[in-house]
Scaffold this motif. Structure first.
Motif, mmCIF file in Angstrom:
data_model
loop_
_atom_site.group_PDB
_atom_site.id
_atom_site.type_symbol
_atom_site.label_atom_id
_atom_site.label_comp_id
_atom_site.label_asym_id
_atom_site.label_seq_id
_atom_site.Cartn_x
_atom_site.Cartn_y
_atom_site.Cartn_z
ATOM 1 N N ILE A 1 0.889 -1.179 -0.087
ATOM 2 C CA ILE A 1 0.063 0.392 -0.019
ATOM 3 C C ILE A 1 0.868 1.141 0.006
ATOM 4 O O ILE A 1 0.722 2.098 -0.722
ATOM 5 C CB ILE A 1 -0.957 -0.716 1.102
ATOM 6 N N ALA A 2 1.590 1.540 0.787
ATOM 7 C CA ALA A 2 3.026 2.433 0.948
ATOM 8 C C ALA A 2 3.677 2.824 -0.472
ATOM 9 O O ALA A 2 3.785 3.936 -0.692
ATOM 10 C CB ALA A 2 3.901 2.344 2.213
ATOM 11 N N SER A 3 3.845 1.314 -1.191
ATOM 12 C CA SER A 3 4.653 1.527 -2.394
ATOM 13 C C SER A 3 3.609 1.921 -3.522
ATOM 14 O O SER A 3 3.744 3.055 -4.116
ATOM 15 C CB SER A 3 4.893 0.133 -2.870
ATOM 16 N N ILE A 4 1.965 1.699 -3.161
ATOM 17 C CA ILE A 4 0.982 2.303 -4.414
ATOM 18 C C ILE A 4 0.668 4.058 -4.394
ATOM 19 O O ILE A 4 0.575 4.366 -5.038
ATOM 20 C CB ILE A 4 -0.323 1.313 -4.261
ATOM 21 N N ILE A 5 1.202 4.160 -2.368
ATOM 22 C CA ILE A 5 0.356 5.725 -2.532
ATOM 23 C C ILE A 5 2.488 6.509 -2.937
ATOM 24 O O ILE A 5 1.653 7.274 -4.022
ATOM 25 C CB ILE A 5 0.980 5.924 -1.043
ATOM 26 N N PHE B 1 4.489 5.692 -5.151
ATOM 27 C CA PHE B 1 5.062 5.748 -6.562
ATOM 28 C C PHE B 1 5.075 6.503 -7.417
ATOM 29 O O PHE B 1 5.643 7.247 -7.717
ATOM 30 C CB PHE B 1 5.691 4.113 -7.061
ATOM 31 N N PRO B 2 3.504 6.768 -7.590
ATOM 32 C CA PRO B 2 3.369 7.593 -8.662
ATOM 33 C C PRO B 2 3.528 9.393 -7.730
ATOM 34 O O PRO B 2 4.060 10.498 -9.194
ATOM 35 C CB PRO B 2 1.486 7.656 -8.589
ATOM 36 N N LEU B 3 3.438 9.895 -6.722
ATOM 37 C CA LEU B 3 4.131 10.748 -6.254
ATOM 38 C C LEU B 3 5.391 11.052 -6.294
ATOM 39 O O LEU B 3 5.393 12.257 -7.217
ATOM 40 C CB LEU B 3 3.775 11.124 -4.310
ATOM 41 N N LEU B 4 6.304 10.104 -6.242
ATOM 42 C CA LEU B 4 7.423 10.171 -6.682
ATOM 43 C C LEU B 4 8.221 9.823 -8.344
ATOM 44 O O LEU B 4 8.564 11.031 -8.138
ATOM 45 C CB LEU B 4 9.257 8.863 -6.517
ATOM 46 N N THR B 5 6.951 9.609 -9.194
ATOM 47 C CA THR B 5 7.712 9.730 -10.622
ATOM 48 C C THR B 5 7.144 11.050 -10.846
ATOM 49 O O THR B 5 7.405 11.796 -11.964
ATOM 50 C CB THR B 5 6.581 8.780 -11.337
ATOM 51 N N ALA B 6 5.783 11.440 -10.175
ATOM 52 C CA ALA B 6 5.269 12.876 -10.585
ATOM 53 C C ALA B 6 6.707 14.565 -10.436
ATOM 54 O O ALA B 6 6.646 14.657 -11.094
ATOM 55 C CB ALA B 6 3.820 13.162 -10.118
ATOM 56 N N ALA C 1 2.570 0.446 -11.640
ATOM 57 C CA ALA C 1 2.888 -1.237 -12.171
ATOM 58 C C ALA C 1 4.186 -1.929 -11.462
ATOM 59 O O ALA C 1 4.309 -2.929 -11.013
ATOM 60 C CB ALA C 1 2.418 -1.785 -14.119
ATOM 61 N N PHE C 2 5.378 -0.672 -11.230
ATOM 62 C CA PHE C 2 6.269 -0.769 -10.798
ATOM 63 C C PHE C 2 6.694 -1.444 -9.331
ATOM 64 O O PHE C 2 6.789 -1.644 -8.685
ATOM 65 C CB PHE C 2 7.470 0.127 -11.202
ATOM 66 N N ALA C 3 5.531 -0.130 -8.997
ATOM 67 C CA ALA C 3 5.224 -0.691 -6.926
ATOM 68 C C ALA C 3 4.853 -1.803 -6.951
ATOM 69 O O ALA C 3 5.366 -2.584 -6.194
ATOM 70 C CB ALA C 3 3.929 0.716 -6.713
#
Lengths: 246, 261
Positions: B149-153, B155-160, B207-209
């Motif tokens: 769950i932590a990764s799903i939160i 990864f997208p934020l860090l990608t942004a 997906a990577f997360a």
């Protein structure tokens, strides 16, 4: 005749080509302290792990109150599993939790217990084991003896009906060893739990346990009352007690 | 000779099938537990801090230099055709569609993924995972579920973050250092990025997360089966976790790109 609380019948276990348990027959009775003795590497810890279900036997049966675990009704099976507790040889404390959280973990993860009750239970155990003041410390900040006591507090915090101790005194000085032994004995008398202790502390363990089982080369060589062990004519047993290699 | 070869091949296939089955069960056990109460709120916060917040600096730094390099390389390529005005478009699309999610995932694998595999590996060899089982705590729920769950939160934020800092990096090298008009740079950035490009990048990061967290947790959890016990076992499982995560990042990147374009 009393039905054993737990009974192992012809239990075998191998890891690859290494046969650790070669047909174990052992009975554990409710409310007793049973000590399992034997040389290092004879499978004592593996045997203990079978009792608690961390390992599965290759063959043979483990009976709980006369019935195999899988035959027990779901409620009974669950309550039996919750009645067991295990104290690991190397304590297995969580480095990232402080002492309070380490002891409270089995209760915190069970939503049935309100937080206030958890706190009360944890502090009661900490007080009994002389751990007050260490609640905010981490396992790495404690001495070996204190870590042992934390592991013991964690094993007892759920008020288990049966506790399995895997060499609870390893690495302790003689005074601490004596303390741990008397603590187990005292709590067993107080709470009436069944205890199985894997130990190398000969002859001290004879003062703690009511019955002794000796494991050698994967089989139980002796099982009986502690008084019988001294009268036993078993060559291996006598040599082991005297600390001789045969 | 042939029989032995077939035997060996069969053994390998059986092991591969066993491993695949184990990964699938591990993944399902962890993800199903996301929906089983009580919600592990505290643990999710802790792991989001470790995986997400503590990676911010590394991601920002990598993003900045990636953007600056793209700005430099892009400028000298585009200037040959007199198209240096398209630098903003080239930098932003490359980052948002491709480099942002991939580099972010690789950096998180290096920083947090290795840590996850090592931590769970140590827990395995020091019997802490067995201790959880004796306390009737599902170790997969305890160790894997909050982390995924932590990764799903995170990864997208860090990608942004990587994308935004990267585009700023391109601006620094393209406009400030090489003199492209800053309004032109920003205008081409804004006009060239479509919502589909941003979504595509986020699909990849999600997906990577899932893939990275599963591999790293799985490798640590089964250290004893694949790498053996002791410090060497943990070191091996950590290395394997990082290498396999990186390989799967590229495989999944290709698969997702294939379906997106």
């Amino acid at each position: 005749m009393t039905v054993p609380f737990i009974q192992l019948i012809d239990v075998t276990k191998s890891f690859g080509t290494f046969h650790v348990l070669k047909g174990i027959n052992l009975s554990i009775y409710k409310g007793e302290i049973l000590a399992i003795i034997g040389k290092s590497g004879t499978g004592k810890s593996v045997l203990l792990k079978h009792i608690i279900g961390l390992e599965e036997q290759d063959s043979g049966r483990i009976l709980i109150k006369g019935k195999p675990l899988y035959q027990l009704p779901a409620d009974e099976k669950r309550s039996f599993q919750y009645e067991l507790s295990y104290m690991f040889q190397d304590n297995a404390l969580f480095d990232f939790f402080n002492i309070y959280d380490n002891i409270a973990l089995p209760l915190l993860e069970n939503p049935v217990f309100p937080k206030e009750l958890v706190k009360k239970k944890v502090f009661t155990r900490m007080k009994q084991l002389g751990l007050i003041g260490t609640e905010n410390k981490f396992p790495a900040q404690l001495s070996g003896g204190m870590r042992k006591r934390v592991a013991l507090a964690r094993a007892l915090v759920t008020d288990p009906k049966m506790v399995l101790f895997d060499e609870p005194t390893t690495g302790l000085d003689p005074v601490r060893k004596k303390n741990v032994h008397s603590m187990i004995q005292e709590y067993q008398e107080k709470f009436g739990f069944t205890a199985v202790i894997v130990s190398h502390d000969i002859p001290e363990i004879f003062n703690v346990a009511q019955r002794i089982a000796m494991l050698d080369k994967g089989i139980i060589k002796f099982e009986g009352l502690k008084n019988d062990i001294l009268d036993s004519h078993g060559k291996i047993l006598k040599a082991f007690i005297r600390g001789e290699d045969i | 000779m042939v029989t032995k070869l077939i035997e060996k091949l069969g053994e390998k296939i059986i092991k591969l099938l066993e491993s695949t089955g184990r990964v699938v069960i591990f993944f399902l056990n962890g993800t199903i537990n996301i929906f089983i109460m009580p919600f592990q709120f505290g643990k999710i916060i802790d792991h989001t801090w470790f995986i997400g917040t503590k990676s911010v600096f590394v991601i920002a730094l990598t993003g900045l230099f990636t953007g600056m390099v793209l700005g430099l390389q892009g400028y000298y390529s585009l200037v040959k055709f007199g198209s240096e005005a398209a630098l903003g478009s080239a930098v932003s699309l490359t980052l948002v569609r491709e480099l942002g999610p991939v580099f972010t995932a690789i950096m998180i694998t290096a920083r947090a993924g290795s840590g996850i595999a090592a931590e769970i590996g140590v827990m395995r060899i020091s019997e802490q995972i067995d201790a959880l089982r004796t306390m009737h705590i599902n170790p997969v729920r305890f160790l894997f579920t909050p982390r995924i769950i932590a990764s799903i939160i995170s990864f997208p934020l860090l990608t942004a973050l990587f994308d935004v800092v990267g585009i700023t990096g391109g601006y620094i090298s393209g406009s400030i250092m090489l003199g492209i008009n800053r309004y032109v740079y920003m205008d081409t950035v804004i006009k060239s990025i479509r919502i589909n490009d941003i979504n595509g990048g986020f699909y990849k990061s999600l997906a990577f997360a899932v893939v990275i967290t599963t591999i790293c947790c799985y490798r640590g959890y089964y250290t004893h089966l694949y790498s053996g016990f002791g410090a060497r076992g943990v070191s091996l499982s950590t290395t394997n976790a990082v290498v396999q995560s990186c390989i799967f990042i590229f495989i999944f990147d290709y698969i997702i790109t294939f379906f997106l374009v």
